[in-house]
Design a protein around this motif. Structure first.
Motif, short mmCIF file in Angstrom:
data_model
loop_
_atom_site.label_atom_id
_atom_site.label_comp_id
_atom_site.label_asym_id
_atom_site.label_seq_id
_atom_site.Cartn_x
_atom_site.Cartn_y
_atom_site.Cartn_z
N GLN A 123 0.78 -0.95 -0.11
CA GLN A 123 0.08 -0.07 0.85
C GLN A 123 0.90 1.65 -0.20
OE1 GLN A 123 -2.61 -1.03 3.29
NE2 GLN A 123 -4.57 -1.42 2.26
N SER A 124 1.71 1.45 0.19
CA SER A 124 3.02 2.12 0.25
C SER A 124 3.98 2.15 -1.04
CB SER A 124 3.95 2.18 1.39
OG SER A 124 4.43 1.34 1.52
N ASP A 125 3.68 1.40 -1.28
CA ASP A 125 4.58 1.36 -3.26
C ASP A 125 3.47 1.89 -4.39
OD1 ASP A 125 5.00 -0.12 -5.68
OD2 ASP A 125 6.40 -0.63 -4.76
N PRO A 126 4.56 3.47 -4.50
CA PRO A 126 3.28 3.79 -5.39
C PRO A 126 3.26 3.03 -6.30
CG PRO A 126 5.72 5.01 -4.69
CD PRO A 126 5.55 3.66 -4.16
N GLY A 127 4.07 2.47 -6.91
CA GLY A 127 3.38 2.33 -8.23
C GLY A 127 2.22 1.08 -7.83
N VAL A 128 1.87 0.55 -6.84
CA VAL A 128 0.75 0.16 -6.44
C VAL A 128 -0.58 0.41 -6.06
CG1 VAL A 128 -0.05 -1.93 -4.56
CG2 VAL A 128 2.39 -2.01 -5.78
N ARG A 129 -0.08 1.76 -5.61
CA ARG A 129 -1.13 2.75 -4.50
C ARG A 129 -1.45 3.39 -6.20
NH1 ARG A 129 2.13 5.16 -1.18
NH2 ARG A 129 3.06 6.88 -2.63
N ASP A 130 -0.47 3.83 -7.06
CA ASP A 130 -1.45 4.50 -8.66
C ASP A 130 -2.57 3.08 -9.48
OD1 ASP A 130 -0.18 6.55 -8.13
OD2 ASP A 130 1.39 6.15 -9.15
N ALA A 131 -1.57 1.93 -9.36
CA ALA A 131 -2.17 1.43 -10.02
C ALA A 131 -4.30 0.86 -9.47
CB ALA A 131 -1.57 -0.27 -10.22
N ILE A 132 -4.22 0.37 -8.04
CA ILE A 132 -5.13 0.10 -7.44
C ILE A 132 -6.41 1.17 -7.90
CG2 ILE A 132 -6.33 0.25 -5.11
CD1 ILE A 132 -3.38 -0.66 -3.91
N GLY A 178 -7.32 1.50 -10.66
CA GLY A 178 -8.04 0.91 -11.53
C GLY A 178 -8.23 -0.46 -12.31
N LEU A 179 -7.61 -0.84 -10.89
CA LEU A 179 -7.59 -2.38 -10.92
C LEU A 179 -8.65 -2.97 -10.15
CD1 LEU A 179 -3.83 -3.34 -9.51
CD2 LEU A 179 -5.23 -4.36 -12.11
N GLU A 180 -9.00 -1.93 -8.94
CA GLU A 180 -9.99 -2.31 -8.26
C GLU A 180 -12.05 -2.25 -9.11
OE1 GLU A 180 -10.23 0.32 -4.87
OE2 GLU A 180 -9.09 -1.22 -3.71
N ARG A 181 -11.37 -1.38 -10.21
CA ARG A 181 -12.14 -0.82 -10.72
C ARG A 181 -13.01 -1.83 -11.99
NH1 ARG A 181 -10.69 3.21 -13.33
NH2 ARG A 181 -9.19 2.38 -14.84
N ASP A 182 -11.60 -2.14 -12.56
CA ASP A 182 -11.58 -3.02 -13.99
C ASP A 182 -12.10 -4.81 -13.64
OD1 ASP A 182 -10.63 -1.42 -15.27
OD2 ASP A 182 -8.57 -2.80 -15.87
N VAL A 183 -12.42 -4.78 -11.84
CA VAL A 183 -12.80 -6.32 -10.89
C VAL A 183 -14.01 -6.48 -10.61
CG1 VAL A 183 -12.36 -7.39 -8.68
CG2 VAL A 183 -10.76 -7.26 -9.96
N ARG A 184 -14.72 -4.97 -10.93
CA ARG A 184 -15.76 -4.64 -10.01
C ARG A 184 -16.59 -4.72 -11.29
NH1 ARG A 184 -14.04 -0.56 -6.65
NH2 ARG A 184 -14.83 -1.32 -4.79
N ALA A 185 -16.41 -4.46 -12.45
CA ALA A 185 -16.47 -3.93 -13.58
C ALA A 185 -16.71 -6.32 -14.56
CB ALA A 185 -16.58 -3.42 -14.79
N GLY A 186 -15.88 -6.28 -13.86
CA GLY A 186 -15.85 -8.15 -14.79
C GLY A 186 -14.69 -7.92 -15.83
N LEU A 212 -6.12 -12.43 -11.21
CA LEU A 212 -5.49 -11.61 -11.96
C LEU A 212 -4.93 -10.51 -11.41
CD1 LEU A 212 -3.23 -11.07 -14.69
CD2 LEU A 212 -5.35 -10.74 -16.22
N ALA A 213 -5.41 -9.59 -10.97
CA ALA A 213 -5.65 -7.80 -10.32
C ALA A 213 -4.81 -8.27 -9.13
CB ALA A 213 -6.87 -7.17 -9.70
N ALA A 214 -5.06 -9.18 -8.26
CA ALA A 214 -4.06 -10.07 -6.95
C ALA A 214 -2.99 -9.67 -7.78
CB ALA A 214 -4.50 -11.02 -6.43
N GLU A 215 -2.42 -10.83 -8.29
CA GLU A 215 -1.21 -11.47 -9.11
C GLU A 215 -0.30 -9.86 -9.72
OE1 GLU A 215 -1.37 -14.02 -12.18
OE2 GLU A 215 -1.93 -15.44 -10.86
#
Length: 93
Positions: free
Chosen positions: A57-66, A68-76, A82-85
């Motif tokens: 959660q403190s990694d800038p790359g992860v923080r920036d990606a989260i 979009g990843l959450e949105r894509d998972v919610r949208a199916g 794959l998001a976790a990976e």
């Protein structure tokens, strides 16, 4: 089950005696040390999970990606696996 009252103090001696007998039984059969050892291992893994999550959660790359990843998972549009990976792939970068 033992009746007791914190207000009047009645039954507290009997409850405490039962607690001590139970602990003695656990110690006698080695169960207390087994439980304590298992608790230590569980605590170790809990700390590993907490620190990994903090690190991610403190990694800038992860923080920036989260978001979009959450949105894509919610949208199916992306599986949770794959998001976790993708998130875990940020470790060590």
């Amino acid at each position: 089950m033992l009746p007791c009252s914190a207000r009047t103090g009645s039954g507290l001696d009997e409850v405490w005696d039962a607690v001590e007998r139970h602990r003695a039984t656990l110690e006698e059969h080695g169960e207390l040390s087994t439980k304590r050892a298992t608790q230590q291992v569980d605590w170790m893994w809990s700390m590993v999970r907490d620190r990994l999550l903090d690190r991610l959660q403190s990694d800038p790359g992860v923080r920036d990606a989260i978001p979009g990843l959450e949105r894509d998972v919610r949208a199916g549009e992306l599986t949770a696996t794959l998001a976790a990976e993708r998130i875990l792939g940020q470790l060590g970068r």
